[in-house]
Design an enzyme around this catalytic site. Structure first.
Site, PDB file in Angstrom:
ATOM      1  N   ARG A 195     -70.522 -18.448  88.928  1.00 33.16           N
ATOM      2  CA  ARG A 195     -70.013 -17.178  88.418  1.00 33.16           C
ATOM      3  C   ARG A 195     -69.756 -17.298  86.913  1.00 33.16           C
ATOM      4  NH1 ARG A 195     -66.049 -19.130  91.973  1.00 33.16           N
ATOM      5  NH2 ARG A 195     -64.152 -19.943  90.984  1.00 33.16           N
ATOM      6  N   ASP A 196     -69.413 -16.169  86.308  1.00 26.79           N
ATOM      7  CA  ASP A 196     -68.900 -16.089  84.934  1.00 26.79           C
ATOM      8  C   ASP A 196     -69.950 -16.387  83.869  1.00 26.79           C
ATOM      9  OD1 ASP A 196     -66.528 -15.794  86.385  1.00 26.79           O
ATOM     10  OD2 ASP A 196     -65.973 -17.897  86.131  1.00 26.79           O
ATOM     11  N   MET A 249     -54.994  -6.137  86.412  1.00 27.90           N
ATOM     12  CA  MET A 249     -56.027  -6.639  85.501  1.00 27.90           C
ATOM     13  C   MET A 249     -55.957  -8.155  85.454  1.00 27.90           C
ATOM     14  SD  MET A 249     -54.956  -6.082  81.466  1.00 27.90           S
ATOM     15  CE  MET A 249     -56.360  -7.094  80.920  1.00 27.90           C
ATOM     16  N   ASN A 250     -57.154  -8.779  85.297  1.00 34.05           N
ATOM     17  CA  ASN A 250     -57.172 -10.208  85.023  1.00 34.05           C
ATOM     18  C   ASN A 250     -58.187 -10.507  83.927  1.00 34.05           C
ATOM     19  OD1 ASN A 250     -58.655  -9.804  87.789  1.00 34.05           O
ATOM     20  ND2 ASN A 250     -59.437 -11.805  87.168  1.00 34.05           N
ATOM     21  N   ASP A 251     -59.199 -11.298  84.155  1.00 24.38           N
ATOM     22  CA  ASP A 251     -60.011 -11.891  83.093  1.00 24.38           C
ATOM     23  C   ASP A 251     -60.536 -10.871  82.072  1.00 24.38           C
ATOM     24  OD1 ASP A 251     -59.647 -14.001  84.797  1.00 24.38           O
ATOM     25  OD2 ASP A 251     -61.767 -14.274  85.275  1.00 24.38           O
ATOM     26  N   GLN A 293     -61.432  -7.488  84.104  1.00 22.98           N
ATOM     27  CA  GLN A 293     -61.376  -7.438  85.551  1.00 22.98           C
ATOM     28  C   GLN A 293     -60.241  -6.511  85.976  1.00 22.98           C
ATOM     29  OE1 GLN A 293     -63.461  -9.916  88.052  1.00 22.98           O
ATOM     30  NE2 GLN A 293     -64.423  -8.665  86.483  1.00 22.98           N
ATOM     31  N   GLU A 326     -64.625 -22.551  85.614  1.00 19.66           N
ATOM     32  CA  GLU A 326     -64.580 -21.089  85.469  1.00 19.66           C
ATOM     33  C   GLU A 326     -64.664 -20.613  84.020  1.00 19.66           C
ATOM     34  OE1 GLU A 326     -62.311 -19.233  89.289  1.00 19.66           O
ATOM     35  OE2 GLU A 326     -61.059 -19.605  87.538  1.00 19.66           O
ATOM     36  N   SER A 338     -66.267 -11.769  86.571  1.00 16.71           N
ATOM     37  CA  SER A 338     -66.206 -11.963  85.120  1.00 16.71           C
ATOM     38  C   SER A 338     -67.571 -12.243  84.516  1.00 16.71           C
ATOM     39  CB  SER A 338     -65.247 -13.112  84.797  1.00 16.71           C
ATOM     40  OG  SER A 338     -63.970 -12.840  85.307  1.00 16.71           O
TER      41      SER A 338
END
Length: 427
Positions: free
Chosen positions: A140-141, A21-23, A39, A190, A81
């Site tokens: 992105r994001d 897992m991340n963001d 994520q 980001e 994300s």
């Protein structure tokens, strides 16, 4: 042994049962339930093809992992994300049934929209994946926000067109977007977040990046303006992708205007999982001698995890060491008088050093108030979160906890020190 019992698995920081897992993605509150998307590479211990994982909670503390919300086998584009909203007014016209639409935004080099009509469990793709916003350069994001003054929705998206910065777009229906303005800054990289925060009878807007660096300014419905020449930091540690703090977002639609944030902590891992979420904090805006600052405090719901407490009072440590009984999952609250001290160190798997003359904890400015410091630690096996002076200080570290010691240079007086043992969130 269950999946949550590994010796370094956090017991009150959320992590995925398995996989990477991340963001943090699109955290929202809806009808008594907090939804945390993130994520997720479910079949890998390293970054891989992204899904949106999903977990739910009724108290922001105990989390239950749910089936993935976005899956690349079903949902088009790069499922990277993004943010989300609860469309309580049905501005989108997507409502079909009793539940309000929950709309989330994702994608790279253009924004794709997905929506849920069953309370955030399953998502459909809007307009066959047509990009609703396409900034220049790499982008992105996306993060969507509501401005009650102009009564419009706004979207902020990171892109590198002409350098790091964000594109702002506006909409009345959450689906059709018009470019409004661009804000650039070298530090603004980001996962942007844009938050309307109260201060007394006024409101200000906070723009922060994945690193937690932020500026405070004003939003007039189309343009963000700030007179700050450089950013401050929400979390006063070295922050980067995979560090102890990165890519935080705030929950949308929370009752009473409360501003709750969670971030990604990427340094911890085990045999079947990698990465976890930070423990939730409440954000508040304060007018300090140094200007407006965002404070972070652990959510009060942490009290639900306390199983026992022990308090030490009126203890002086002079040029020596005080052993403190703790454990590996606990909360520490302390008031420490430093007027006769040179420095002190909390040893807890790493040395947290406070320099009295400099008024610094590690590299963060932390002045005493009437000669005293208010400290709060959250220790969760391999995670340490440090808070000071009601949230002015917020630091996150990855470490293996050892026995807790206070080492004094000069005369350190502990007015009170309470250790709350904390139980596991894994039911």
């Amino acid at each position: 042994m269950t999946d949550y019992d590994e010796e370094n698995r956090g017991q009150f920081h959320f992590s995925s049962r398995r996989g990477w897992m991340n963001d943090i993605n699109a955290p929202v509150y809806y009808r008594g339930v907090y939804h945390l998307y993130f994520q997720h590479a479910p079949n890998s211990l390293v970054w891989d093809t992204m899904h949106w994982g999903h977990a739910t909670s009724t108290d922001l503390v105990h989390w239950q992992q749910q089936p993935n919300a976005l899956d690349p086998a079903v949902h088009p584009g790069d499922l990277w994300s993004g943010g989300g909203v609860v469309d309580t007014a049905n501005a989108s016209g997507l409502k079909n049934g009793d539940d309000d639409p929950i709309i989330v935004y994702s994608g790279t080099n253009g924004v794709t929209v997905f929506y849920s009509l069953d309370g955030g469990t399953t998502f459909s793709t809007y307009a066959d994946g047509r990009k609703v916003v396409t900034p220049g350069g790499t982008s992105r994001d996306p993060k969507v926000f509501w401005d009650p003054v102009s009564e419009t929705w706004g979207m902020v998206v990171w892109s590198d067109e002409g350098g790091n910065g964000v594109d702002f777009s506006v909409s009345t229906n959450l689906l059709d977007w018009t470019f409004a303005t661009r804000f650039t800054a070298d530090w603004l990289f980001e996962c942007p977040n844009f938050i309307r925060m109260p201060l007394g009878d006024d409101h200000h807007w906070v723009l922060h990046a994945a690193s937690g660096k932020y500026v405070v300014g004003d939003w007039d419905g189309t343009t963000f303006r700030t007179d700050w020449t450089g950013p401050e930091r929400i979390n006063q540690t070295e922050t980067f992708a995979g560090a102890g703090y990165y890519a935080g977002l705030t929950f949308e639609n929370v009752p009473d205007g409360r501003i709750v944030s969670m971030a990604w902590q990427g340094e911890n891992k085990g045999s079947v999982w990698t990465g976890n979420a930070s423990f939730p904090v409440d954000f508040t805006l304060h007018d300090t001698p140094d200007g407006l600052r965002v404070f972070s405090t652990p959510i009060p719901e942490i009290a639900l995890l306390r199983t026992s407490s022990e308090t030490l009072e009126n203890r002086t440590v002079e040029d020596g060491t005080q052993q403190l009984a703790a454990g590996d999952t606990y909360e520490l609250e302390a008031t420490i008088d430093v007027r006769e001290a040179t420095r002190f160190t909390l040893r807890i798997g790493r040395d947290l050093v406070y320099d009295v003359a400099a008024g610094m904890l590690e590299d963060a400015k932390f002045p005493p108030v009437d000669g005293k410091l208010e400290l709060r630690l959250l220790v969760d096996r391999d995670q340490l979160d440090v808070f000071g002076n009601d949230g002015a200080i917020y630091q996150s570290y990855n470490l293996r906890p050892t026995e807790l010691e206070l080492v004094a240079e000069g005369r350190v007086h502990v007015d009170t020190l309470t250790v709350h043992q904390l139980g596991s969130i894994w039911r």
